[in-house]
Design a protein around this motif. Structure first.
Motif, PDB file in Angstrom:
ATOM      1  N   GLU A 166       0.829  -1.215   0.000  1.00 27.88           N
ATOM      2  CA  GLU A 166       0.000   0.000   0.000  1.00 27.88           C
ATOM      3  C   GLU A 166       0.860   1.260   0.000  1.00 27.88           C
ATOM      4  O   GLU A 166       0.584   2.221  -0.735  1.00 27.88           O
ATOM      5  N   ALA A 167       1.911   1.255   0.800  1.00 28.06           N
ATOM      6  CA  ALA A 167       2.773   2.435   0.899  1.00 28.06           C
ATOM      7  C   ALA A 167       3.554   2.665  -0.386  1.00 28.06           C
ATOM      8  O   ALA A 167       3.728   3.807  -0.830  1.00 28.06           O
ATOM      9  N   LEU A 168       4.040   1.597  -0.998  1.00 23.43           N
ATOM     10  CA  LEU A 168       4.774   1.731  -2.255  1.00 23.43           C
ATOM     11  C   LEU A 168       3.883   2.311  -3.356  1.00 23.43           C
ATOM     12  O   LEU A 168       4.297   3.186  -4.121  1.00 23.43           O
ATOM     13  N   ILE A 169       2.660   1.827  -3.420  1.00 25.97           N
ATOM     14  CA  ILE A 169       1.726   2.341  -4.421  1.00 25.97           C
ATOM     15  C   ILE A 169       1.388   3.798  -4.135  1.00 25.97           C
ATOM     16  O   ILE A 169       1.374   4.641  -5.046  1.00 25.97           O
ATOM     17  N   ASP A 170       1.137   4.121  -2.871  1.00 30.26           N
ATOM     18  CA  ASP A 170       0.846   5.510  -2.509  1.00 30.26           C
ATOM     19  C   ASP A 170       2.012   6.439  -2.858  1.00 30.26           C
ATOM     20  O   ASP A 170       1.812   7.613  -3.181  1.00 30.26           O
ATOM     21  N   GLY A 171       3.231   5.902  -2.778  1.00 25.06           N
ATOM     22  CA  GLY A 171       4.416   6.700  -3.093  1.00 25.06           C
ATOM     23  C   GLY A 171       4.667   6.878  -4.577  1.00 25.06           C
ATOM     24  O   GLY A 171       5.519   7.671  -4.971  1.00 25.06           O
ATOM     25  N   GLY A 172       3.945   6.127  -5.408  1.00 23.05           N
ATOM     26  CA  GLY A 172       4.003   6.378  -6.846  1.00 23.05           C
ATOM     27  C   GLY A 172       4.796   5.414  -7.699  1.00 23.05           C
ATOM     28  O   GLY A 172       5.218   5.779  -8.796  1.00 23.05           O
ATOM     29  N   VAL A 173       5.000   4.162  -7.264  1.00 20.38           N
ATOM     30  CA  VAL A 173       5.763   3.224  -8.086  1.00 20.38           C
ATOM     31  C   VAL A 173       4.979   2.848  -9.347  1.00 20.38           C
ATOM     32  O   VAL A 173       3.751   2.909  -9.381  1.00 20.38           O
ATOM     33  N   ASP A 174       5.717   2.450 -10.381  1.00 13.09           N
ATOM     34  CA  ASP A 174       5.107   1.992 -11.631  1.00 13.09           C
ATOM     35  C   ASP A 174       4.906   0.487 -11.651  1.00 13.09           C
ATOM     36  O   ASP A 174       4.014  -0.023 -12.332  1.00 13.09           O
ATOM     37  N   VAL A 175       5.773  -0.216 -10.934  1.00 15.87           N
ATOM     38  CA  VAL A 175       5.847  -1.674 -10.968  1.00 15.87           C
ATOM     39  C   VAL A 175       6.076  -2.168  -9.550  1.00 15.87           C
ATOM     40  O   VAL A 175       6.695  -1.487  -8.737  1.00 15.87           O
ATOM     41  N   LEU A 176       5.587  -3.363  -9.240  1.00 16.85           N
ATOM     42  CA  LEU A 176       5.931  -4.025  -7.982  1.00 16.85           C
ATOM     43  C   LEU A 176       6.886  -5.171  -8.291  1.00 16.85           C
ATOM     44  O   LEU A 176       6.612  -5.997  -9.167  1.00 16.85           O
ATOM     45  N   LEU A 177       8.015  -5.194  -7.591  1.00 21.54           N
ATOM     46  CA  LEU A 177       9.052  -6.204  -7.808  1.00 21.54           C
ATOM     47  C   LEU A 177       9.169  -7.095  -6.577  1.00 21.54           C
ATOM     48  O   LEU A 177       9.699  -6.674  -5.541  1.00 21.54           O
ATOM     49  N   VAL A 178       8.659  -8.312  -6.682  1.00 22.90           N
ATOM     50  CA  VAL A 178       8.768  -9.307  -5.608  1.00 22.90           C
ATOM     51  C   VAL A 178      10.057 -10.073  -5.883  1.00 22.90           C
ATOM     52  O   VAL A 178      10.129 -10.860  -6.818  1.00 22.90           O
ATOM     53  N   GLU A 179      11.089  -9.835  -5.077  1.00 25.38           N
ATOM     54  CA  GLU A 179      12.413 -10.323  -5.474  1.00 25.38           C
ATOM     55  C   GLU A 179      13.129 -11.160  -4.421  1.00 25.38           C
ATOM     56  O   GLU A 179      12.714 -11.244  -3.273  1.00 25.38           O
ATOM     57  N   THR A 180      14.212 -11.790  -4.897  1.00 23.29           N
ATOM     58  CA  THR A 180      15.073 -12.638  -4.064  1.00 23.29           C
ATOM     59  C   THR A 180      14.244 -13.694  -3.334  1.00 23.29           C
ATOM     60  O   THR A 180      14.430 -13.938  -2.142  1.00 23.29           O
ATOM     61  N   ILE A 181      13.353 -14.327  -4.053  1.00 28.36           N
ATOM     62  CA  ILE A 181      12.437 -15.305  -3.461  1.00 28.36           C
ATOM     63  C   ILE A 181      13.179 -16.610  -3.206  1.00 28.36           C
ATOM     64  O   ILE A 181      13.593 -17.297  -4.133  1.00 28.36           O
ATOM     65  N   PHE A 182      13.349 -16.943  -1.939  1.00 31.37           N
ATOM     66  CA  PHE A 182      13.950 -18.224  -1.579  1.00 31.37           C
ATOM     67  C   PHE A 182      12.887 -19.236  -1.169  1.00 31.37           C
ATOM     68  O   PHE A 182      13.141 -20.433  -1.136  1.00 31.37           O
ATOM     69  N   ASP A 183      11.698 -18.737  -0.827  1.00 31.05           N
ATOM     70  CA  ASP A 183      10.572 -19.575  -0.419  1.00 31.05           C
ATOM     71  C   ASP A 183       9.354 -19.117  -1.218  1.00 31.05           C
ATOM     72  O   ASP A 183       8.831 -18.026  -0.994  1.00 31.05           O
ATOM     73  N   THR A 184       8.916 -19.957  -2.142  1.00 32.76           N
ATOM     74  CA  THR A 184       7.825 -19.547  -3.020  1.00 32.76           C
ATOM     75  C   THR A 184       6.517 -19.368  -2.268  1.00 32.76           C
ATOM     76  O   THR A 184       5.650 -18.592  -2.693  1.00 32.76           O
ATOM     77  N   LEU A 185       6.359 -20.033  -1.131  1.00 31.93           N
ATOM     78  CA  LEU A 185       5.147 -19.830  -0.350  1.00 31.93           C
ATOM     79  C   LEU A 185       5.102 -18.411   0.213  1.00 31.93           C
ATOM     80  O   LEU A 185       4.036 -17.793   0.269  1.00 31.93           O
ATOM     81  N   ASN A 186       6.249 -17.883   0.614  1.00 36.62           N
ATOM     82  CA  ASN A 186       6.318 -16.469   1.006  1.00 36.62           C
ATOM     83  C   ASN A 186       5.867 -15.584  -0.153  1.00 36.62           C
ATOM     84  O   ASN A 186       5.092 -14.638   0.023  1.00 36.62           O
ATOM     85  N   ALA A 187       6.373 -15.886  -1.332  1.00 39.69           N
ATOM     86  CA  ALA A 187       6.025 -15.086  -2.502  1.00 39.69           C
ATOM     87  C   ALA A 187       4.537 -15.161  -2.802  1.00 39.69           C
ATOM     88  O   ALA A 187       3.919 -14.168  -3.188  1.00 39.69           O
ATOM     89  N   LYS A 188       3.945 -16.316  -2.614  1.00 37.16           N
ATOM     90  CA  LYS A 188       2.515 -16.460  -2.879  1.00 37.16           C
ATOM     91  C   LYS A 188       1.690 -15.646  -1.872  1.00 37.16           C
ATOM     92  O   LYS A 188       0.638 -15.096  -2.226  1.00 37.16           O
ATOM     93  N   ALA A 189       2.167 -15.543  -0.642  1.00 34.16           N
ATOM     94  CA  ALA A 189       1.499 -14.677   0.336  1.00 34.16           C
ATOM     95  C   ALA A 189       1.583 -13.226  -0.121  1.00 34.16           C
ATOM     96  O   ALA A 189       0.615 -12.462  -0.002  1.00 34.16           O
ATOM     97  N   CYS A 190       2.742 -12.844  -0.671  1.00 34.59           N
ATOM     98  CA  CYS A 190       2.914 -11.484  -1.173  1.00 34.59           C
ATOM     99  C   CYS A 190       2.004 -11.232  -2.373  1.00 34.59           C
ATOM    100  O   CYS A 190       1.334 -10.195  -2.451  1.00 34.59           O
ATOM    101  N   LEU A 191       1.947 -12.167  -3.292  1.00 32.98           N
ATOM    102  CA  LEU A 191       1.103 -12.008  -4.477  1.00 32.98           C
ATOM    103  C   LEU A 191      -0.372 -11.958  -4.105  1.00 32.98           C
ATOM    104  O   LEU A 191      -1.152 -11.206  -4.710  1.00 32.98           O
ATOM    105  N   PHE A 192      -0.755 -12.722  -3.104  1.00 36.44           N
ATOM    106  CA  PHE A 192      -2.137 -12.672  -2.607  1.00 36.44           C
ATOM    107  C   PHE A 192      -2.446 -11.275  -2.063  1.00 36.44           C
ATOM    108  O   PHE A 192      -3.512 -10.708  -2.329  1.00 36.44           O
ATOM    109  N   SER A 193      -1.481 -10.716  -1.329  1.00 37.29           N
ATOM    110  CA  SER A 193      -1.660  -9.369  -0.774  1.00 37.29           C
ATOM    111  C   SER A 193      -1.746  -8.328  -1.879  1.00 37.29           C
ATOM    112  O   SER A 193      -2.529  -7.370  -1.791  1.00 37.29           O
TER     113      SER A 193
END
Length: 336
Positions: A166-193
């Motif tokens: 929410e804060a990144l979007i409010d600050g004006g980013v163009d893209v969201l970068l979910v990076e350095t994923i070592f645990d894909t389940l963590n990433a899926k929680a992020c993508l769900f959010s």
């Protein structure tokens, strides 16, 4: 500022991502006082090394670093928010500062990216909101005597990611970068959010997803091969999927080859400048990396190229000059 949609630009040219943030921050030789500033002058816990905090206490440093990467030819600059969740900031007792860390880091990057776009509208610059993996894992036990133990729950992780997004979007980013994923389940929680936030804000931004292969086994820390990782995140409509960190360009090549042949999304790569030496430093020069990255382009593997640990503006400049000589990998699907 109006500029071309990155989802269209990625089909026309190879985009260049910036390089390492931490490596350049280290050159400033910052002390504890730099991380405290006035706002955190009386904070009870040491703050030195909490680089994400610089958006609030030394924004001038972030502006300078973003600027040198843009001068080097980067099309996309990343926000300084790798550890910008309440989970990671809990180590410094700064959970209450998380929204501001992300918002102002995004705002700083947005302002300087827009400055460079205004100077050269033919080369629009974009801001990627960096979302790191946190220092917790949903897939692995942290207790050798209890395989079922987890240091965090899905809901806790999802909630933490949501505040950052929410804060990144409010600050004006163009893209969201979910990076350095070592645990894909963590990433899926992020993508769900991310999906939740998009629905609530009634917007949709492009999403980059970048995993990390941790060793020569060719797997993430949570045990997935490159293809399994790809399958696990392909339910989302992505701008790109790729790999970063852990490996140098040469060792990353076979895993990028898998992605480039299996996905309809764009493919990104931002490798380290080789593997760290015994002092934890990275030895590969821009010339060293370019000789290896050239094979990515010749093999039609990437749409976005950049650098991770140990890379500098000189590395990114060399990557940008090389990328300009090649056409982007063909994206066969309808991108994001």
């Amino acid at each position: 500022m109006n500029k071309p949609d990155i989802r269209e630009i990625i089909k026309e040219k190879i985009l260049v991502l910036d390089g390492a943030m931490g490596s350049l921050i280290q050159t400033y030789k910052l002390e504890e006082e730099d991380f405290r500033g006035e706002r955190f002058k009386n904070h009870l816990i040491p703050l030195m090394g909490n680089n994400d905090l610089l958006a609030l206490v030394r924004p001038d440093i972030l502006k300078e670093i973003h600027g040198v990467y843009l001068e080097a030819g980067a099309d996309i600059i990343e926000t300084n928010t790798f550890s910008g969740t309440t989970i990671a900031q809990a180590d410094y007792a700064l959970e209450d500062a998380v929204y501001d860390i992300n918002y102002y880091s995004a705002k700083i990057a947005r302002e300087i990216a827009d400055e460079y776009t205004a100077k050269d509208p033919g080369k629009p610059r974009y801001v990627a909101g960096t979302i790191g993996p946190t220092n917790r894992t949903l897939s692995l036990s942290t207790d050798v005597n209890d395989p079922g133990h987890r240091a965090i729950t899905w809901n806790q992780l999802k909630t933490a990611y949501k505040e950052q997004i929410e804060a990144l979007i409010d600050g004006g980013v163009d893209v969201l970068l979910v990076e350095t994923i070592f645990d894909t389940l963590n990433a899926k929680a992020c993508l769900f959010s991310i999906e939740e936030v998009f629905e609530e804000k009634e917007i949709k931004l492009p999403i980059m997803v970048s995993g990390t292969i941790t060793d020569a086994s060719g797997r993430t820390l949570s045990g997935q091969t490159a293809e399994a990782f790809l399958i696990s995140v392909s339910h989302m409509d992505l701008l790109s999927v790729g790999f970063n960190c852990a490996l140098g360009a040469k060792m990353m090549k076979p895993y990028l080859d898998v992605l480039s042949k299996k996905t309809e999304f764009g493919v990104s790569a931002h490798p380290n400048a080789g593997l760290p030496n015994e002092m934890g430093e990275y030895d590969e020069t821009p010339s060293d990396m370019i000789d290896q990255i050239k094979e990515y382009h010749e093999g039609d593997m990437v749409n976005i190229i950049g650098g991770c640990c140990g890379t500098t503006p000189e590395h990114i400049k060399a990557m940008a000059e090389l990328a300009a000589k090649y056409k982007p990998r063909e994206i066969k699907g309808d991108c994001c």
